[in-house]
Design a protein around this motif. Structure first.
Motif, PDB file in Angstrom:
ATOM      1  N   MET A 352       0.877  -1.179   0.000  1.00  0.00           N
ATOM      2  CA  MET A 352       0.000   0.000   0.000  1.00  0.00           C
ATOM      3  C   MET A 352       0.907   1.220   0.000  1.00  0.00           C
ATOM      4  N   MET A 353       0.642   2.169  -0.887  1.00  0.00           N
ATOM      5  CA  MET A 353       1.501   3.354  -0.906  1.00  0.00           C
ATOM      6  C   MET A 353       0.722   4.628  -1.210  1.00  0.00           C
ATOM      7  N   GLY A 354       1.227   5.734  -0.642  1.00  0.00           N
ATOM      8  CA  GLY A 354       0.679   7.061  -0.916  1.00  0.00           C
ATOM      9  C   GLY A 354       1.846   8.031  -0.920  1.00  0.00           C
ATOM     10  N   MET A 355       1.759   9.059  -1.738  1.00  0.00           N
ATOM     11  CA  MET A 355       2.901   9.951  -1.944  1.00  0.00           C
ATOM     12  C   MET A 355       2.498  11.420  -1.856  1.00  0.00           C
ATOM     13  N   LEU A 356       3.509  12.271  -1.690  1.00  0.00           N
ATOM     14  CA  LEU A 356       3.310  13.706  -1.871  1.00  0.00           C
ATOM     15  C   LEU A 356       3.506  14.040  -3.348  1.00  0.00           C
ATOM     16  N   ALA A 357       3.044  15.213  -3.726  1.00  0.00           N
ATOM     17  CA  ALA A 357       3.031  15.559  -5.155  1.00  0.00           C
ATOM     18  C   ALA A 357       4.369  16.062  -5.695  1.00  0.00           C
ATOM     19  N   ASN A 358       5.415  16.136  -4.843  1.00  0.00           N
ATOM     20  CA  ASN A 358       6.656  16.793  -5.317  1.00  0.00           C
ATOM     21  C   ASN A 358       7.826  15.832  -5.499  1.00  0.00           C
ATOM     22  N   LYS A 359       7.541  14.558  -5.682  1.00  0.00           N
ATOM     23  CA  LYS A 359       8.634  13.574  -5.713  1.00  0.00           C
ATOM     24  C   LYS A 359       8.808  12.920  -7.077  1.00  0.00           C
ATOM     25  N   HIS A 360       9.943  12.199  -7.237  1.00  0.00           N
ATOM     26  CA  HIS A 360      10.240  11.470  -8.472  1.00  0.00           C
ATOM     27  C   HIS A 360       9.611  10.080  -8.388  1.00  0.00           C
ATOM     28  N   HIS A 361       8.329   9.985  -8.670  1.00  0.00           N
ATOM     29  CA  HIS A 361       7.651   8.708  -8.436  1.00  0.00           C
ATOM     30  C   HIS A 361       7.995   7.640  -9.464  1.00  0.00           C
ATOM     31  N   GLU A 362       8.335   8.029 -10.700  1.00  0.00           N
ATOM     32  CA  GLU A 362       8.664   7.014 -11.718  1.00  0.00           C
ATOM     33  C   GLU A 362       9.860   6.182 -11.257  1.00  0.00           C
ATOM     34  N   LEU A 375      -0.854  -4.072  -5.566  1.00  0.00           N
ATOM     35  CA  LEU A 375      -0.491  -2.686  -5.261  1.00  0.00           C
ATOM     36  C   LEU A 375      -1.766  -1.914  -4.929  1.00  0.00           C
ATOM     37  N   ILE A 376      -1.819  -1.383  -3.711  1.00  0.00           N
ATOM     38  CA  ILE A 376      -2.974  -0.575  -3.288  1.00  0.00           C
ATOM     39  C   ILE A 376      -2.513   0.876  -3.219  1.00  0.00           C
ATOM     40  N   LEU A 377      -3.025   1.696  -4.117  1.00  0.00           N
ATOM     41  CA  LEU A 377      -2.628   3.111  -4.154  1.00  0.00           C
ATOM     42  C   LEU A 377      -3.644   3.942  -3.368  1.00  0.00           C
ATOM     43  N   THR A 378      -3.118   4.855  -2.547  1.00  0.00           N
ATOM     44  CA  THR A 378      -4.004   5.689  -1.738  1.00  0.00           C
ATOM     45  C   THR A 378      -3.423   7.088  -1.616  1.00  0.00           C
ATOM     46  N   GLU A 379      -4.094   7.931  -0.816  1.00  0.00           N
ATOM     47  CA  GLU A 379      -3.629   9.306  -0.624  1.00  0.00           C
ATOM     48  C   GLU A 379      -3.375   9.575   0.854  1.00  0.00           C
ATOM     49  N   PRO A 380      -2.222  10.172   1.186  1.00  0.00           N
ATOM     50  CA  PRO A 380      -1.987  10.566   2.576  1.00  0.00           C
ATOM     51  C   PRO A 380      -2.931  11.705   2.950  1.00  0.00           C
ATOM     52  N   ASP A 381      -3.237  11.816   4.219  1.00  0.00           N
ATOM     53  CA  ASP A 381      -4.100  12.891   4.702  1.00  0.00           C
ATOM     54  C   ASP A 381      -3.218  14.121   4.929  1.00  0.00           C
ATOM     55  N   PHE A 382      -2.843  14.774   3.818  1.00  0.00           N
ATOM     56  CA  PHE A 382      -1.909  15.892   3.926  1.00  0.00           C
ATOM     57  C   PHE A 382      -2.122  16.813   2.736  1.00  0.00           C
ATOM     58  N   ARG A 383      -1.912  18.104   2.944  1.00  0.00           N
ATOM     59  CA  ARG A 383      -2.304  19.084   1.928  1.00  0.00           C
ATOM     60  C   ARG A 383      -1.556  18.928   0.607  1.00  0.00           C
ATOM     61  N   ARG A 384      -0.324  18.407   0.622  1.00  0.00           N
ATOM     62  CA  ARG A 384       0.438  18.310  -0.637  1.00  0.00           C
ATOM     63  C   ARG A 384       0.412  16.894  -1.195  1.00  0.00           C
ATOM     64  N   LYS A 385      -0.681  16.193  -0.977  1.00  0.00           N
ATOM     65  CA  LYS A 385      -0.741  14.784  -1.396  1.00  0.00           C
ATOM     66  C   LYS A 385      -0.768  14.652  -2.917  1.00  0.00           C
ATOM     67  N   MET A 386      -0.263  13.526  -3.353  1.00  0.00           N
ATOM     68  CA  MET A 386      -0.295  13.200  -4.788  1.00  0.00           C
ATOM     69  C   MET A 386      -1.660  12.591  -5.086  1.00  0.00           C
ATOM     70  N   ASP A 387      -2.326  13.093  -6.109  1.00  0.00           N
ATOM     71  CA  ASP A 387      -3.620  12.550  -6.507  1.00  0.00           C
ATOM     72  C   ASP A 387      -3.464  11.075  -6.877  1.00  0.00           C
ATOM     73  N   VAL A 388      -4.330  10.235  -6.298  1.00  0.00           N
ATOM     74  CA  VAL A 388      -4.156   8.789  -6.438  1.00  0.00           C
ATOM     75  C   VAL A 388      -4.341   8.327  -7.892  1.00  0.00           C
ATOM     76  N   LYS A 389      -5.218   9.013  -8.631  1.00  0.00           N
ATOM     77  CA  LYS A 389      -5.419   8.613 -10.044  1.00  0.00           C
ATOM     78  C   LYS A 389      -4.172   8.948 -10.871  1.00  0.00           C
ATOM     79  N   ALA A 390      -3.547  10.093 -10.563  1.00  0.00           N
ATOM     80  CA  ALA A 390      -2.312  10.466 -11.267  1.00  0.00           C
ATOM     81  C   ALA A 390      -1.201   9.454 -10.968  1.00  0.00           C
ATOM     82  N   LEU A 391      -1.159   8.979  -9.734  1.00  0.00           N
ATOM     83  CA  LEU A 391      -0.171   7.961  -9.354  1.00  0.00           C
ATOM     84  C   LEU A 391      -0.471   6.660 -10.101  1.00  0.00           C
TER      85      LEU A 391
END
Length: 458
Positions: A352-362, A375-391
């Motif tokens: 399970m993973m969730g990311m912020l929007a400012n990282k090198h995710h590839e 792989l379970i994609l989710t969103e952290p409860d934080f203002r700069r979270k990476m949108d799960v669909k974009a991930l």
């Protein structure tokens, strides 16, 4: 002085919650590299940092673990130790520790009230408002210089080094754990540029210890040490380590340094933790041999084994088996992908993973996808979270080349629902892993341990 007296009488911050809210309320001022505001704040306080001994720790990954090793060994050696780290996993007070204990809420409130009028004073000048991280660092210095006065403060950088707020101090030793591609928007987008920012903590005549491996980064550190006439102790050149064994509870490595050799056992898992521990060990050797710190072998061995660090390859639940790891950049993902099959035996790996929007995710995903079954994609409860669909879109682009053909992908924006899915899908012989930003790790950890909601953040 009238200003300060008035501030004490009115005490603008009435509670611990008020104080944390005020400090976090400075977040919109962002990350503003530079030392002018923190210097202005410390000058108004009479430069309390000059009364303290600091061990300054920078690096892309492994800073927190290295700080934890140093704190544990020094404390067991009879020293009073302050530890300033970021981000925190469960509570704002985690950042300001004295002998492993958090600052009390009352003390934090008292110090915040001392800083409040000074911050407003600086905000009214052309310098603008001090940031959240600047106020936190000033609060830490005030705490250590006026409340508990430790023998040594283990002092972790926030971001980079050269212009990082923590660089306002003059340490007895500087440590640069490693260098990788992180915060490239601020630190530069080559290893040499990032190394140059980290090398900014090297001070004239102050010894430096580093486990950096890339040739271009090593050259930057050597040049900076030479300019500052500082002795550089570099892994591979002046000290080395070799992992000698390990299982799901601990691992061992052999340390060889300029003064002696030692076999060391640590509870933190993953080969990268041997590198962090070796870096900490070399630093302790410098403190011992050159600065007369009294550090006995038994305290070294006990301290390294006793060191814990939340959210780093931490098995948090055994039924189902769930491991937390705050790997959030390519180097962290590479370590995690190597470590999991080495340490744990499992049938399927559910991540399970969730990311912020400012990282090198590839780059992160290229390392981790090959070993994942679900792989379970989710969103952290934080203002700069990476949108799960974009991930999810990034995963789909990489899937053909980098993932198992049978990889199952689940998209669940709500992290609590995602965690329930992870638990229900992880059979007795499987392994569940939660990875990504520490903001997600903090919430999941609190949830699984039944703690109250975490006050996660910087």
């Amino acid at each position: 002085m009238g200003n300060l007296t008035g501030a004490v009488q009115t005490a603008p911050l009435r509670s611990y919650e008020d104080a944390v809210e005020w400090i976090n309320g400075l977040i919109p001022f962002g990350i503003r590299p530079g030392l002018v505001r923190i210097q202005a704040l410390l000058e108004r306080l009479g430069n309390p940092e000059r009364r303290l001994k600091f061990v300054h720790v920078a690096g892309t990954n492994g800073k927190g673990s290295t700080c934890a090793f140093l704190t544990e060994v020094l404390h067991r050696s009879g020293y009073d130790v302050g530890t300033f780290t970021s981000p925190y996993i469960t509570k704002f007070t985690n950042r300001f520790q004295y002998n492993g204990e958090d600052i009390s809420e009352d003390t934090l409130l008292k110090l915040a009230n001392r800083l409040h009028p000074l911050v407003q004073e600086i905000a009214a000048t052309e310098l603008g408002s001090p940031t959240m991280f600047e106020v936190s660092a000033a609060l830490a210095i005030l705490y250590y210089a006026s409340e508990c006065v430790p023998d040594v403060v283990v002092w972790e950088t926030g971001l980079g080094g050269r212009l990082d707020v923590t660089n306002v101090i003059h340490p007895v030793i500087s440590i640069i754990t490693n260098i990788g591609m992180d915060h490239t928007d601020i630190l530069g987008d080559t290893i040499a540029e990032i190394a140059s920012e980290k090398a900014g903590i090297i001070k004239p005549g102050v010894p430096v210890v580093s486990a950096v491996t890339q040739p271009e980064a090593i050259q930057v550190l050597k040049d900076a040490a030479e300019r500052n006439r500082s002795t550089l102790y570099l892994a591979g050149d002046h000290f080395s380590y070799e992992r000698t064994g390990g299982h799901a509870e601990s691992q061992t490595f052999h340390f060889s340094g300029p003064f002696r050799q030692m076999d060391i056992e640590i509870s933190l898992l993953g080969e990268h933790q041997c590198a962090n521990a070796a870096c900490a060990m070399m630093s302790l050797e410098v403190l011992h041999y050159y600065m007369a710190f009294v550090i006995e072998d038994e305290h070294i061995k006990q301290g390294f084994l006793a060191t814990k660090w939340a959210g780093r390859l931490e098995q948090i639940s055994s039924s189902p088996r769930i491991v937390l790891d705050g790997a959030h950049n390519p180097e962290g993902a590479e370590s995690l992908a190597k470590s999991l099959p080495n340490i744990f035996q499992y049938n399927k790996l559910n991540l399970m993973m969730g990311m912020l929007a400012n990282k090198h995710h590839e780059a992160y995903l290229k390392h981790i996808l090959p070993i994942v079954d679900t792989l379970i994609l989710t969103e952290p409860d934080f203002r700069r979270k990476m949108d799960v669909k974009a991930l999810g879109d990034i995963v789909e682009q990489l899937r053909e080349k980098h993932a198992k053909q049978t990889l199952q992908i689940i998209i669940e924006p709500d992290w609590k629902n995602a965690l329930e899915l992870l638990k229900s899908r992880t059979e007795a012989e499987d392994l569940g892993v939660v990875s990504g930003t520490l903001y997600l790790i903090a919430d999941v950890r609190s949830n699984l341990l039944g703690l109250s909601d975490s006050e996660k953040g910087w």
